[in-house]
Motif scaffolding. Structure first.
Motif, PDB file in Angstrom:
ATOM      1  N   THR A  37       0.854  -1.174   0.000  1.00  0.00           N
ATOM      2  CA  THR A  37       0.000   0.000   0.000  1.00  0.00           C
ATOM      3  C   THR A  37       0.890   1.225   0.000  1.00  0.00           C
ATOM      4  O   THR A  37       1.809   1.320   0.811  1.00  0.00           O
ATOM      5  CB  THR A  37      -0.903   0.014   1.250  1.00  0.00           C
ATOM      6  OG1 THR A  37      -1.669  -1.186   1.262  1.00  0.00           O
ATOM      7  CG2 THR A  37      -1.843   1.194   1.230  1.00  0.00           C
ATOM      8  N   ASN A  38       0.636   2.120  -0.933  1.00  0.00           N
ATOM      9  CA  ASN A  38       1.374   3.369  -1.007  1.00  0.00           C
ATOM     10  C   ASN A  38       0.504   4.452  -0.386  1.00  0.00           C
ATOM     11  O   ASN A  38      -0.582   4.721  -0.889  1.00  0.00           O
ATOM     12  CB  ASN A  38       1.692   3.692  -2.471  1.00  0.00           C
ATOM     13  CG  ASN A  38       2.552   4.927  -2.627  1.00  0.00           C
ATOM     14  OD1 ASN A  38       2.522   5.822  -1.795  1.00  0.00           O
ATOM     15  ND2 ASN A  38       3.299   4.977  -3.706  1.00  0.00           N
ATOM     16  N   PRO A  39       0.965   5.074   0.714  1.00  0.00           N
ATOM     17  CA  PRO A  39       0.137   6.065   1.396  1.00  0.00           C
ATOM     18  C   PRO A  39      -0.252   7.249   0.509  1.00  0.00           C
ATOM     19  O   PRO A  39      -1.239   7.913   0.758  1.00  0.00           O
ATOM     20  CB  PRO A  39       1.003   6.540   2.565  1.00  0.00           C
ATOM     21  CG  PRO A  39       2.187   5.665   2.609  1.00  0.00           C
ATOM     22  CD  PRO A  39       2.250   4.863   1.355  1.00  0.00           C
ATOM     23  N   SER A  40       0.524   7.502  -0.566  1.00  0.00           N
ATOM     24  CA  SER A  40       0.215   8.627  -1.451  1.00  0.00           C
ATOM     25  C   SER A  40      -0.808   8.264  -2.527  1.00  0.00           C
ATOM     26  O   SER A  40      -1.196   9.104  -3.322  1.00  0.00           O
ATOM     27  CB  SER A  40       1.491   9.158  -2.101  1.00  0.00           C
ATOM     28  OG  SER A  40       2.033   8.202  -2.986  1.00  0.00           O
ATOM     29  N   LYS A  41      -1.234   7.014  -2.576  1.00  0.00           N
ATOM     30  CA  LYS A  41      -2.216   6.566  -3.568  1.00  0.00           C
ATOM     31  C   LYS A  41      -3.500   6.138  -2.878  1.00  0.00           C
ATOM     32  O   LYS A  41      -3.475   5.656  -1.757  1.00  0.00           O
ATOM     33  CB  LYS A  41      -1.653   5.383  -4.378  1.00  0.00           C
ATOM     34  CG  LYS A  41      -0.426   5.725  -5.197  1.00  0.00           C
ATOM     35  CD  LYS A  41       0.055   4.513  -5.971  1.00  0.00           C
ATOM     36  CE  LYS A  41       1.311   4.841  -6.786  1.00  0.00           C
ATOM     37  NZ  LYS A  41       1.760   3.673  -7.539  1.00  0.00           N
ATOM     38  N   SER A  42      -4.610   6.310  -3.574  1.00  0.00           N
ATOM     39  CA  SER A  42      -5.910   5.861  -3.062  1.00  0.00           C
ATOM     40  C   SER A  42      -6.276   4.568  -3.782  1.00  0.00           C
ATOM     41  O   SER A  42      -6.678   4.603  -4.942  1.00  0.00           O
ATOM     42  CB  SER A  42      -6.988   6.915  -3.324  1.00  0.00           C
ATOM     43  OG  SER A  42      -6.642   8.129  -2.723  1.00  0.00           O
ATOM     44  N   PRO A  43      -6.137   3.427  -3.112  1.00  0.00           N
ATOM     45  CA  PRO A  43      -6.386   2.159  -3.804  1.00  0.00           C
ATOM     46  C   PRO A  43      -7.875   1.940  -4.117  1.00  0.00           C
ATOM     47  O   PRO A  43      -8.740   2.315  -3.339  1.00  0.00           O
ATOM     48  CB  PRO A  43      -5.875   1.104  -2.830  1.00  0.00           C
ATOM     49  CG  PRO A  43      -5.906   1.758  -1.498  1.00  0.00           C
ATOM     50  CD  PRO A  43      -5.714   3.227  -1.728  1.00  0.00           C
ATOM     51  N   MET A  44      -8.113   1.351  -5.279  1.00  0.00           N
ATOM     52  CA  MET A  44      -9.463   0.962  -5.676  1.00  0.00           C
ATOM     53  C   MET A  44      -9.816  -0.382  -5.044  1.00  0.00           C
ATOM     54  O   MET A  44     -10.962  -0.648  -4.729  1.00  0.00           O
ATOM     55  CB  MET A  44      -9.544   0.868  -7.207  1.00  0.00           C
ATOM     56  CG  MET A  44     -10.897   0.452  -7.742  1.00  0.00           C
ATOM     57  SD  MET A  44     -10.969   0.447  -9.555  1.00  0.00           S
ATOM     58  CE  MET A  44     -11.515   2.122  -9.849  1.00  0.00           C
ATOM     59  N   PHE A  45      -8.787  -1.232  -4.866  1.00  0.00           N
ATOM     60  CA  PHE A  45      -8.973  -2.582  -4.354  1.00  0.00           C
ATOM     61  C   PHE A  45      -8.199  -2.765  -3.055  1.00  0.00           C
ATOM     62  O   PHE A  45      -7.164  -2.140  -2.849  1.00  0.00           O
ATOM     63  CB  PHE A  45      -8.493  -3.621  -5.381  1.00  0.00           C
ATOM     64  CG  PHE A  45      -9.265  -3.600  -6.660  1.00  0.00           C
ATOM     65  CD1 PHE A  45     -10.474  -4.263  -6.766  1.00  0.00           C
ATOM     66  CD2 PHE A  45      -8.787  -2.905  -7.760  1.00  0.00           C
ATOM     67  CE1 PHE A  45     -11.199  -4.241  -7.943  1.00  0.00           C
ATOM     68  CE2 PHE A  45      -9.508  -2.874  -8.946  1.00  0.00           C
ATOM     69  CZ  PHE A  45     -10.718  -3.541  -9.041  1.00  0.00           C
ATOM     70  N   THR A  46      -8.680  -3.653  -2.190  1.00  0.00           N
ATOM     71  CA  THR A  46      -7.969  -3.972  -0.955  1.00  0.00           C
ATOM     72  C   THR A  46      -6.699  -4.750  -1.295  1.00  0.00           C
ATOM     73  O   THR A  46      -6.556  -5.282  -2.407  1.00  0.00           O
ATOM     74  CB  THR A  46      -8.831  -4.841  -0.020  1.00  0.00           C
ATOM     75  OG1 THR A  46      -9.022  -6.120  -0.638  1.00  0.00           O
ATOM     76  CG2 THR A  46     -10.169  -4.183   0.298  1.00  0.00           C
ATOM     77  N   VAL A  47      -5.803  -4.840  -0.341  1.00  0.00           N
ATOM     78  CA  VAL A  47      -4.581  -5.628  -0.536  1.00  0.00           C
ATOM     79  C   VAL A  47      -4.941  -7.067  -0.882  1.00  0.00           C
ATOM     80  O   VAL A  47      -4.351  -7.670  -1.786  1.00  0.00           O
ATOM     81  CB  VAL A  47      -3.673  -5.568   0.712  1.00  0.00           C
ATOM     82  CG1 VAL A  47      -2.525  -6.564   0.599  1.00  0.00           C
ATOM     83  CG2 VAL A  47      -3.125  -4.166   0.921  1.00  0.00           C
ATOM     84  N   GLU A  48      -5.919  -7.631  -0.193  1.00  0.00           N
ATOM     85  CA  GLU A  48      -6.320  -9.021  -0.442  1.00  0.00           C
ATOM     86  C   GLU A  48      -6.855  -9.192  -1.865  1.00  0.00           C
ATOM     87  O   GLU A  48      -6.536 -10.176  -2.539  1.00  0.00           O
ATOM     88  CB  GLU A  48      -7.369  -9.469   0.576  1.00  0.00           C
ATOM     89  CG  GLU A  48      -6.865  -9.552   2.003  1.00  0.00           C
ATOM     90  CD  GLU A  48      -6.716  -8.199   2.713  1.00  0.00           C
ATOM     91  OE1 GLU A  48      -7.307  -7.184   2.243  1.00  0.00           O
ATOM     92  OE2 GLU A  48      -5.998  -8.155   3.723  1.00  0.00           O
ATOM     93  N   GLU A  49      -7.644  -8.245  -2.333  1.00  0.00           N
ATOM     94  CA  GLU A  49      -8.175  -8.320  -3.698  1.00  0.00           C
ATOM     95  C   GLU A  49      -7.059  -8.196  -4.726  1.00  0.00           C
ATOM     96  O   GLU A  49      -7.038  -8.919  -5.725  1.00  0.00           O
ATOM     97  CB  GLU A  49      -9.212  -7.204  -3.926  1.00  0.00           C
ATOM     98  CG  GLU A  49     -10.503  -7.408  -3.162  1.00  0.00           C
ATOM     99  CD  GLU A  49     -11.400  -6.192  -3.184  1.00  0.00           C
ATOM    100  OE1 GLU A  49     -12.638  -6.386  -3.217  1.00  0.00           O
ATOM    101  OE2 GLU A  49     -10.900  -5.031  -3.157  1.00  0.00           O
ATOM    102  N   ARG A  50      -6.110  -7.314  -4.468  1.00  0.00           N
ATOM    103  CA  ARG A  50      -4.984  -7.145  -5.390  1.00  0.00           C
ATOM    104  C   ARG A  50      -4.103  -8.384  -5.407  1.00  0.00           C
ATOM    105  O   ARG A  50      -3.639  -8.802  -6.470  1.00  0.00           O
ATOM    106  CB  ARG A  50      -4.180  -5.900  -5.019  1.00  0.00           C
ATOM    107  CG  ARG A  50      -4.956  -4.631  -5.356  1.00  0.00           C
ATOM    108  CD  ARG A  50      -4.196  -3.372  -5.050  1.00  0.00           C
ATOM    109  NE  ARG A  50      -4.375  -3.027  -3.652  1.00  0.00           N
ATOM    110  CZ  ARG A  50      -3.412  -2.605  -2.840  1.00  0.00           C
ATOM    111  NH1 ARG A  50      -2.178  -2.483  -3.259  1.00  0.00           N
ATOM    112  NH2 ARG A  50      -3.672  -2.321  -1.584  1.00  0.00           N
TER     113      ARG A  50
END
Length: 166
Positions: A37-50
């Protein structure tokens, strides 16, 4: 045993990521794909989904691949994996400037782990996860940039969170 780490957010995993994974797997005995997880990015998917997407997309690639999530300094993660190299993909000059700075900082943190840069295939150079998400959010077609399965996942997520410009 030569162990490499290819870190990224993979949000979502693109054809560009897959190109680097295929080529990176040839450079080492084990390629650890570090999903972070990059704190400067807003993920669309959870870590588990990715992680699930990366696992599914990389099936059938020759070599030993391990998909692991991490939330720490890259060099600490690489050290825990027993890695001797970090693999990074480069698309453009802007990537090089950022990656060059990161490689220098990482070398200061751990000079036993080398950074190896792979140039993206010319046909894949413009692809960025951030742009794929943006195109999808505005209803654009992303099939040129991601696999059919990832395209379905992105479309479903966009449907859930709401498309922009509607």
């Amino acid at each position: 045993m030569r162990i490499g780490v290819y870190p990224g957010t993979f949000d979502p995993i693109t054809r560009g990521h897959m190109d680097i994974i295929r080529r990176g797997a040839k450079l080492c005995d084990r390629l650890v794909i570090g999903v972070t997880t990059n704190p400067s990015k807003s993920p669309m998917f959870t870590v588990e989904e990715r992680m699930a997407m990366v696992t599914r997309e990389t099936q059938g690639i020759a070599g030993e691949l391990v998909i692991v999530s991490f939330d720490s300094l890259l060099m600490d993660f690489a050290e825990r994996q027993g890695a001797s190299m970090i693999i990074r993909g480069l698309r453009a000059v802007a990537d090089f400037e950022y990656e060059y700075q990161m490689a220098g900082m990482n070398q200061q943190l751990n000079d036993r782990i080398e950074t190896v840069f792979l140039m993206a295939d010319v046909s894949l150079q413009p692809i960025a996860s951030r742009l794929v998400k943006e195109i999808a959010m505005y209803g654009g077609a992303i099939g040129k940039f991601v696999s059919a399965e990832v395209e379905v996942k992105v479309a479903a997520r966009v449907e859930k969170i709401g498309r922009k410009g509607s």
